[in-house]
Design an enzyme around this catalytic site. Structure first.
Site, short mmCIF file in Angstrom:
data_model
loop_
_atom_site.label_atom_id
_atom_site.label_comp_id
_atom_site.label_asym_id
_atom_site.label_seq_id
_atom_site.Cartn_x
_atom_site.Cartn_y
_atom_site.Cartn_z
N SER A 253 10.38 -7.45 0.24
CA SER A 253 10.47 -6.25 1.08
C SER A 253 9.08 -5.81 1.47
O SER A 253 8.12 -6.04 0.74
CB SER A 253 11.14 -5.14 0.29
OG SER A 253 10.29 -4.80 -0.80
N LYS A 254 9.02 -5.16 2.63
CA LYS A 254 7.70 -4.80 3.13
C LYS A 254 7.04 -3.72 2.28
O LYS A 254 5.84 -3.49 2.38
CB LYS A 254 7.74 -4.43 4.60
CG LYS A 254 8.63 -3.30 4.96
CD LYS A 254 8.64 -3.12 6.47
CE LYS A 254 9.68 -2.10 6.87
NZ LYS A 254 10.15 -2.22 8.21
N ARG A 255 7.82 -3.07 1.45
CA ARG A 255 7.22 -2.09 0.54
C ARG A 255 6.31 -2.77 -0.47
O ARG A 255 5.38 -2.17 -0.99
CB ARG A 255 8.30 -1.35 -0.23
CG ARG A 255 8.90 -0.28 0.59
CD ARG A 255 9.48 0.80 -0.29
NE ARG A 255 9.91 1.89 0.57
CZ ARG A 255 10.62 2.91 0.16
NH1 ARG A 255 10.98 2.99 -1.10
NH2 ARG A 255 10.95 3.86 0.99
N ARG A 469 -1.13 1.51 2.01
CA ARG A 469 -0.51 1.26 0.71
C ARG A 469 -1.56 0.97 -0.36
O ARG A 469 -1.47 1.43 -1.49
CB ARG A 469 0.45 0.08 0.82
CG ARG A 469 1.87 0.52 0.58
CD ARG A 469 2.84 -0.59 0.53
NE ARG A 469 2.25 -1.90 0.56
CZ ARG A 469 2.81 -2.96 1.10
NH1 ARG A 469 3.98 -2.83 1.68
NH2 ARG A 469 2.24 -4.13 1.07
#
Ligand code: GLU
Length: 493
Positions: A253-255, A469
Site C-alpha cells: 500500500s502506498k502508505r 512521510r
C-alpha cells in the site's frame, strides 16, 4: 488448440500501480511464451472515478517499463474497441440475453431499502447481500414499474445452496459456497455495466483464453463462472497470482511503500531493473539467476513455477538490483545518456530554470538552491523542525494534513497545490508562513529555499508523498491511535 490470449485490464482510477505492471508482466510472459497475444483493456465503466489522465499514465508507465501489448486502445486490434466506455451497446445487447433467459432480473429496490436491509443483516450477523426481494415481482409488476420509469438495476440470479467448485491453475480446486455470493448488480441504473459483467463479456468476446490476475479476485470468480454458464460460453482458465506485500507482510500500500510506477522512474531506477524485480515476485528462473531480462523470463516461462507465498516488495533489494544494472549493463557513455535523460525528465529542468534564474549568480549556486530537486530522501533530522511557534506534534499534523490534501488532487498542477495548501492553512487557522515551515523542511530540506509550492508542483505527488512521510517519521511518527484522531479532526475541518 485455441491461440493463447491473455489480458491486463486496469481501471484508470489513479496512479499507475506497480501491481498493474506485475500482472501485465506475467500475462505478457505467459502469452508470448505460447506465441500468443497480450491485450490491454481499459476498464473505465466507473465514470466518476475513471479519468483520461489516468489511462494515459497507465499506458506511459507500462511503455516506460517495456511492457508492450499486442492489442489495445491506442494500437487497435481485431477485437476492439478496447475501452469499456466505448462498448455500451455490446453490454446492452448481452444483458438482454440474460433477461430473456431469466438468469438476470430487474431490481427496483431503493437505496434506502438496501441500506436498511444491510443494517439488519449486520445486526443479525448474517452474510450481507441482496435478499431477492424483486425476484418476486410478476412480469406485469415489472412492466408497470418500467412504464412509470422507476429507476432500477439489473442483478444476476445466484443459487441459494451448494458450492461453486472451480479449478485455479495455481491453487488447484477451490470451493466457495453459493450463499456467500451476492446477487450481483450487472447493470447500474445509469445503464452502465459493473466490472463483473463487462469483464466477463469482454473476456469472452476478446477470446481471452487465460485470465491471470491478482488473488483479490478469487471470491468474484464464482459470479464470473456463473455468467459464462448463463451465456453458455466456455470459460477461460483462471490463475490467481499472489498479492505483492509490504515488508511487514500487509498488502502493498502506498502508505507503507511507494506504489506508483512513476515514483520509480522519478527516483532514477532503470526500467529494466524494475521489471526484473517484478519478475522476482513469486517467480524464480529455473537456473536460479536473479538478474534477467523480460526476453529471458519469457523464454523460460512456466506459470507452474509461480509460488504462492506473498512476495515482499523490498526497496533495498530493488536498490541492489538497480545498482547491478547500472554497473553491468551500461558503459560510461550509456550511463551519461541515461543520467541526462533522467535529470531532464518530467520537464524538471525546464520548469526549474525560470524559477531560479532570478536568484543565481553563478552555476555553483544551483546546488544550494535546488539540489533537493535531484535527490531521493533528504538528509533531515528532527532538530531542523524547531520553530518559535510550532512544536513537533503541530509540525506532524501540518505534514499529515497536507499529505491528505495533496492526495486529493486529481490532476496535479501548481495552482491546485497552492490552492489546497492555502485553504488548509485557513482551515487550520494558521499564518501561512508558519504553516509552510515544516513543508519547507520536509520537501526542500531547508527553512529558506525557492518557493515550496513550486518545488512540490515540480516534484510531483509521488516524491512529495515520500518526503512528507519521511519527515513525519523523522519527527517521531504518528501512532495508529493518533492517526485516527487526526483523521477525525481533518474530516471535521
Ligand atoms: N479492472 C480490474 C482491475 O482493476 C480487472 C480485474 C481482472 O483482471 O479481472 O484490477
Amino acid at each position: 488448440m485455441n491461440p493463447v490470449r491473455t489480458r491486463v485490464a486496469p481501471s484508470p482510477t489513479g496512479d499507475p500501480h506497480v501491481g498493474t505492471a506485475y500482472i501485465a508482466l506475467f500475462n505478457r510472459c505467459f502469452a508470448h511464451s505460447h506465441k500468443g497475444q497480450l491485450v490491454l483493456r481499459i476498464e473505465d465503466t466507473d465514470k466518476a472515478r475513471s479519468s483520461v489522465e489516468s489511462e494515459k499514465k497507465i499506458m506511459d508507465s507500462l511503455s516506460w517499463l517495456g511492457l508492450s501489448w499486442d492489442e489495445g486502445p491506442d494500437i487497435g486490434g481485431e477485437y476492439g474497441p478496447y475501452r469499456q466506455s466505448e462498448r455500451a451497446d455490446i453490454y446492452t445487447q448481452h444483458i438482454n440475453t440474460l433477461l430473456d433467459n431469466r438468469s438476470a432480473f430487474r431490481c427496483f429496490c431503493t437505496p434506502q431499502r438496501l441500506q436498511e436491509l444491510r443494517a439488519e443483516q449486520v445486526k443479525q450477523k448474517t452474510t450481507p447481500g441482496y435478499d431477492g426481494h424483486c425476484l418476486r415481482l410478476s412480469d406485469e409488476d415489472v412492466a408497470e414499474k418500467r412504464q412509470n420509469k422507476e429507476l432500477h438495476v439489473i442483478r444476476m440470479k445466484v443459487p441459494s445452496e451448494g458450492d461453486c467448485l472451480f479449478e485455479d491453475g495455481l491453487r488447484g480446486e477451490i470451493s466457495i459456497p453459493w450463499v456467500q455470493i451476492d446477487q450481483q448488480v450487472l447493470m447500474k441504473s445509469d445503464g452502465l455495466p459493473t466490472y463483473h459483467f463487462a469483464n466477463v463479456v469482454d473476456d469472452h468476446l476478446m477470446k481471452i483464453s487465460h485470465v491471470i490476475r491478482g488473488e483479490e479476485w478469487i471470491n468474484s470468480t464464482p459470479k464470473h463462472l456463473l455468467l459464462y454458464k448463463y451465456f453458455d460460453w466456455q470459460p477461460p482458465q483462471f490463475f490467481h497470482m499472489p498479492l505483492l506485500r509490504n515488508p511487514d507482510k500487509s498488502k502493498l500500500s502506498k502508505r507503507k511503500n511507494p506504489t506508483s510506477i512513476f515514483y520509480y522512474r522519478d527516483m532514477g531506477y532503470l526500467p529494466e531493473a524494475v521489471v526484473n524485480y517484478l519478475g522476482m515476485m513469486g517467480w524464480t528462473m529455473p537456473g536460479g539467476e536473479e538478474k534477467f531480462s523480460i526476453g529471458e523470463m519469457t523464454d523460460q516461462f512456466d506459470i507452474q513455477r509461480v509460488s504462492l507465498g506473498g512476495p515482499v516488495f523490498d526497496l533495498e533489494k530493488l536498490d541492489w538490483l538497480n545498482g547491478k544494472y547500472i554497473r553491468e549493463n551500461l558503459d560510461d557513455d550509456e550511463l551519461i545518456e541515461q543520467f541526462v535523460k533522467w535529470a531532464m525528465g518530467n520537464d524538471r529542468v525546464k520548469q526549474l530554470v525560470p524559477l531560479i534564474k532570478q536568484r543565481i549568480e553563478k552555476f555553483t549556486d544551483l546546488e544550494s538552491l535546488a539540489g533537493f530537486m535531484f535527490s531521493g530522501l533528504l538528509d533531515i533530522s528532527a532538530d531542523r523542525f524547531v520553530h518559535k511557534s510550532l512544536d513537533d506534534s503541530q509540525c506532524r499534523k501540518i505534514l499529515q494534513f497536507s499529505l491528505w490534501r495533496m492526495e486529493s488532487i486529481a490532476a496535479w498542477n501548481r495552482d491546485k497545490v497552492e490552492l489546497q495548501l492555502q485553504e488548509l492553512a485557513v482551515a487550520m487557522d494558521m499564518k501561512i508562513r508558519d504553516f509552510l515551515f515544516p513543508l519547507f523542511i520536509a520537501v526542500t530540506g531547508k527553512a529558506v529555499s525557492m518557493s515550496v509550492i513550486d518545488a512540490m508542483a515540480i516534484l510531483g505527488l509521488d516524491l512529495v508523498r515520500t518526503r512528507l512521510r519521511y519527515a513525519i517519521t523523522t519527527l517521531g511518527g504518528i501512532s495508529k491511535k493518533q492517526l485516527k484522531q487526526l483523521e477525525r479532526e481533518y474530516q471535521q475541518m
